[in-house]
Structure formats: C-alpha cells, structure tokens
Design a protein around this motif. Sequence first.
Motif, short mmCIF file in Angstrom:
data_model
loop_
_atom_site.label_atom_id
_atom_site.label_comp_id
_atom_site.label_asym_id
_atom_site.label_seq_id
_atom_site.Cartn_x
_atom_site.Cartn_y
_atom_site.Cartn_z
N SER A 151 0.78 -1.20 -0.10
CA SER A 151 0.18 -0.13 -0.20
C SER A 151 0.73 1.40 0.11
O SER A 151 2.03 1.31 0.44
N ARG A 153 -0.17 5.33 1.74
CA ARG A 153 -0.77 6.04 2.48
C ARG A 153 -0.91 7.20 1.95
O ARG A 153 0.00 8.08 1.74
N ASN A 186 -2.57 -1.03 -2.82
CA ASN A 186 -3.70 -0.27 -2.13
C ASN A 186 -3.32 1.21 -1.92
O ASN A 186 -2.32 1.54 -1.61
N LEU A 188 -4.62 3.89 0.50
CA LEU A 188 -5.01 3.87 2.04
C LEU A 188 -5.04 5.42 2.54
O LEU A 188 -4.32 5.97 2.52
N THR A 216 -8.54 1.91 4.20
CA THR A 216 -8.02 2.72 5.31
C THR A 216 -7.10 2.29 5.95
O THR A 216 -6.46 0.98 6.07
#
Length: 320
Positions: A151, A153, A186, A188, A216
């Motif tokens: 991921s 963020r 991902n 997030l 999330t």
Amino acid sequence: MKHYLTIPIIFLLLATLSCKDDKNEQVKQDDKIKEMNNEQFFKLSLAQWSLNENIRFQGMDPFDFARIADSLEFEGLEYVSQLYKPFYEKNGIDALVKKLAEESKKYNQNNILIMVDNEGDLADPDEAKRDEAVELHKKWVDAAAALGCHSIRVNTFGTNDPDIWHNAVVDGLKKLSTYAATKNVNVLCENHGWLSSDPDKLMKALNEVNMENCGTLPDFGNWCIKRKDGENWGECEEEYTDKYKGIELLMPKAKAVSAKSYAFDENGNETTLDYVRILQIVKDAGYRGYIGVEFEGGLPEEEGIVSTKNLLISANQKLK
C-alpha cells in the motif's frame, strides 16, 4: 471382612484418581484455549515517522531505518516519503527504490507501505490541481510495487467544506486507485487531519469510491478535524470526540493499522489511549495484518518505540 472391603476401596481410589485426571485435563484444555485466544494476532512493523526528529534535526541517515528496525526486533517497514526527499530529488526515485530494497533485504525486513506526503491535494476542489496530485502520487505507487509494499498511505487535504470535499475526494481517490490497481497496490486513507479524521464522512466517501484497493489505515490518534487558521497542522480547534467509535468505523476497510503513542505512565500504559480497548476493536474486526508502531511523544525516540511495542504485546495478553 477385610477381603470384601478391599474391592470397593480400590474402586473408590480409582474413581478419585480418574476425577483428578479429568479435572487436570480440563485445566490443561482451558489453559490451551486461553493461550490460543491470547496468541498475538498481529505482526509488528515500525513506522519511520517514529524516527522523524532524529532524521530531520539530529542528522540520522534515513537509510539506517531497516537496521534500526531489525535491532528493535520488528518485522516490517513503513516508509515516509518526505524523509527521503533530498535523496530522490538528486538521484531519482529508481535509485531510492534500489537502495531501500538493498537495505531491507540486508536486514531481513518486509516492506509494508509508504506514507506519502507533500504530493498535492487529492481533494482539491480544482479538478486540474486534483489531477496533478494524482499524477504526482503515481511514482509512489510504482515505488511501492517495486519494493513489494502492499500500500501507499495518502492525504485527503484540499478543502474542509464537507459537501465540496466529498465529491472531490471521491474523484481523486478513484483516479489514483484505478492506476494503483494495475500495480496491485492499495491506496489507504488514514485519519490524518481535516475531514479524514471524521470517520463517518471518510467511510461515506470510500464506500462511494467502491474499489477493493481503496481502504483505510486507522490510526489510534490523529482525530483533529479543524486546526487554527485552517492550517493542515498545528493547534487543534475541533476533534472527533469518540476515538474508539472512530476506529471501529474505520476497521471494515482497514488494510493497515497505526499504533500511535505519546506518553506512558509508570505501568507502561499510554496516558491518553486505552490500548487494550483499541486492540480488542481491531481483533474483533478480523484484522490480522501488521500493526505499525508510531511514537510521537517527548521521550527519546527509540525508547518511545520500545515502550509502544511492549505495550502492544502486553495489551494483547489481556484480550478476550
């Protein structure tokens, strides 16, 4: 008479011993169940922001991150993009990825995610600026894929008007997540200030994005919705009041979790956050991934990191 009483006494002794064996076996089974229930349901990663003061102001080399994480007995790394800015601006992202890959392999660390900052506002009301932010984030999607991170963020700044923010952030996240899906990465959203720290509004936006790779990163802290003078960071004027409810709301789409900590009492408990209560929420949600230690307090950074890690381990033993 002695002869005839011996047999019942033997049966009584055998029955007593059998009952004791049954009870001992039950105690063993109960202990085993308790032990299974208290097995650590998460792995431990280290968020690089825990070392940001040393890196930004004390001259620590950000490439020492993997070595330090290994020395503190972590298994995974959560990078912070801004801490490498001087290096990648001079040498390029590919050189950064190569060096990070070498260091993580050297110290047997798993690359978990990259926390991306200062690459434009994904919820900017101006679509042209929003699209520019999407493009700026793509290099970090590529870097995450190359490193084996699951991921990145992202932040969702741009406006603090709920109606304008909703449509803008849905558009920005959907565009970036569409690209990230091609790299198996991902995207997030952390509760990281402004409306991202209002879990009701954030989850409403993510449900409208409706993409499997857009989720999330619940943080135990970071509940400030509005800061003084409209700044991204600084003095907080309004907070989301129920942090435990907030974490519970964010968990259904969680693909990472951040254990924020600030200060500890004499028993090693965080002074503002009930770690047992939070971990129970995380466990009950079915989460079984990494939990990243992110210390942000006044202790020496490595001391705060170890205190947070120890608290996570001890709190896990108290879960149902």
